[in-house]
Design an enzyme around this catalytic site. Structure first.
Site, PDB file in Angstrom:
ATOM      1  CB  CYS A 106       2.230  -6.323  -9.027  1.00 14.46           C
ATOM      2  SG  CYS A 106       0.813  -5.338  -8.555  1.00 14.46           S
ATOM      3  CG  PHE A 109      -1.291  -3.320   0.465  1.00 14.72           C
ATOM      4  CD1 PHE A 109      -2.194  -2.441  -0.146  1.00 14.72           C
ATOM      5  CD2 PHE A 109       0.157  -2.688   0.627  1.00 14.72           C
ATOM      6  CE1 PHE A 109      -1.718  -1.098  -0.229  1.00 14.72           C
ATOM      7  CE2 PHE A 109       0.448  -1.689   0.849  1.00 14.72           C
ATOM      8  CZ  PHE A 109      -0.374  -0.669   0.319  1.00 14.72           C
ATOM      9  CG  ASP A 153       1.740  -7.991  -2.459  1.00 15.28           C
ATOM     10  OD1 ASP A 153       2.258  -7.907  -3.521  1.00 15.28           O
ATOM     11  OD2 ASP A 153       1.084  -9.207  -2.440  1.00 15.28           O
TER      12      ASP A 153
END
Ligand code: SAH
Length: 402
Positions: A346, A234, A306
């Site tokens: 996230c 990512f 990520d």
């Protein structure tokens, strides 16, 4: 005399979270709205007995019908209030704004400015107004920024708006893009982060153009990358990969499903004069690429995961959990003994403890044991208001496997 604001009166017992200075009022908590406030207008929130609790922005279309600006009934919300709040937010970030520096100057609820995001990229500011209240005060905020550029915010030549956030439709707002003040940003703005150069596309890039929230974690990867063969999953514009090369990694493989993102990461590699044969770009779906690499017998010393936000709603939490488990499991399988994993989520709805459990289960299923070396979070220019823990969305683990 200023006109007294419209009022929103809460149902009995529904003032508890506001008394703990949590800034959201849900529509189900409201007993009565008086004074016909326009969308975004300032209202005084009252408890069930009529005692004033503070001012907020009214957003009739949203489930969050009021977002609080303050908890001071005697302090009016006006242009000077916004200027003071903005000035304070900017001053607190003075440590992060070097020449060609980039940082988040205003972080919405966490700076007591719900719906307002302002990022700095070198000489330009990029704003996002996500809520009816932020939209209502848009001109005042832009004016304040121009004033601040004469004092605490020197060197700003233009202010650009990137209000194309997912949350805007829920607030009854259409997307809005364009120059708000000063000059138009170039197609790519060059910034510097921890000694690395990056080009930022504020027009079409993700968020306002760059994942500023990972700055500290990119620097951490740099510290631990000496001699490592790195897989950066990512990758977006290649930040973690370049940080690894800066720290002495021998090779980096950037994986992303977006061709424009990989093009930008190629451009960024060039800006930092790393050798082309040190970086491999793989356009593909990480879920598949990790399996393909196992099939090919490839191995790595350091892997970064990520991913974008997998959890969009509480109902989707289970499915998202499986997604995190899958990529972590396959990453563990690709690590050489002694290898390191930097793994992130996230998704604000995924609690850090559950994330850690998912990663632990993934290691177990991959037949690997290991240690957590550090718990990671968003950079300090994305602070978390003590009374608004929801602001703490980015979590990560630095692991080492045997
Ligand atoms: N690590 C980056 C930010 C990552 S943002 C940084 O430090 O800047 C998430 C990225 O994942 C985006 O670039 C998006 O294009 C990419 N992406 C989303 N889903 C993907 C998938 N299934 N496979 C590969 N890339 C994906």
């Amino acid at each position: 005399m200023t006109q007294s604001p419209a009022t929103v009166r809460l149902k009995p017992g529904r003032d508890k979270s506001l008394r703990r200075r949590h800034p959201w009022v849900f529509s189900g908590a409201v007993a009565q709205v008086a004074g016909s406030p326009a969308p975004g207008a300032t209202v005084m929130v009252l408890d069930a007995n009529g005692e004033p609790l503070g001012h907020g922005a009214y957003s009739p279309q949203s489930q969050i019908v009021v977002r609080m600006w303050n908890f001071e009934p005697a302090e009016p919300i006006d242009a000077s209030w916004f200027r003071t709040r903005l000035e304070q937010a900017v001053q607190w970030r003075s440590a992060y704004q070097g020449v060609r520096g980039a940082c988040r100057l205003v972080n919405s609820e966490s700076d007591s400015l719900p719906g307002v995001i302002i990022d700095r990229y070198a000489d330009f500011l990029v704003c996002q107004f996500g809520t009816a209240g932020a939209e209502f005060w848009r001109a005042v905020i832009v004016e304040s920024l121009s004033e601040l550029s004469a004092s605490v915010l020197p060197g700003i030549t233009g202010v650009y708006e990137r209000s194309d956030l997912d949350i805007r439709p829920k607030e009854g707002l259409a997307p809005r893009l364009g120059v708000l003040a000063g000059s138009e940003p170039p197609p790519l703005i060059e910034i510097e982060e921890s000694g690395l150069r990056f080009a930022v596309d504020v027009y079409g890039g993700h968020k306002t153009g760059f994942y500023l929230d990972q700055r500290v974690n990119r620097a951490l990867v740099s510290q631990h990358a000496r001699g490592a063969e790195v897989l950066n999953c990512f990758a977006y514009s290649g930040g973690f990969g370049l940080a690894a090369l800066q720290g002495g990694a021998t090779r980096v493989v950037n994986v992303d499903s977006s061709a424009p993102a990989l093009e930008l990461s190629q451009h960024n590699a060039g800006l930092n004069s790393f050798k082309e044969d040190q970086i491999e770009m793989v356009e593909g779906n990480v879920f598949q690429v990790l399996r393909q690499f196992q099939h090919e017998g490839r191995q790595f010393d350091l892997i970064v995961l990520d991913p974008p936000k997998f959890v969009e709603s509480r109902e989707r939490l289970n499915r998202a959990t499986r997604g995190y488990k899958d990529i972590n499991l396959h990453a563990f399988r690709l690590l050489r003994p002694g290898g390191q994993l930097f793994t992130f989520s996230c998704s604000g709805l995924l609690e850090p403890a559950l994330f850690q459990k998912i990663v632990a289960d993934a290691a177990l299923d991959a037949g690997r044991s290991g240690q957590i070396l550090a718990h990671l979070e968003q950079a300090p220019d994305h602070p978390v208001l003590l009374s608004f823990p929801e602001g703490n969305y980015l979590k990560g683990l630095h692991c080492r496997v045997e």
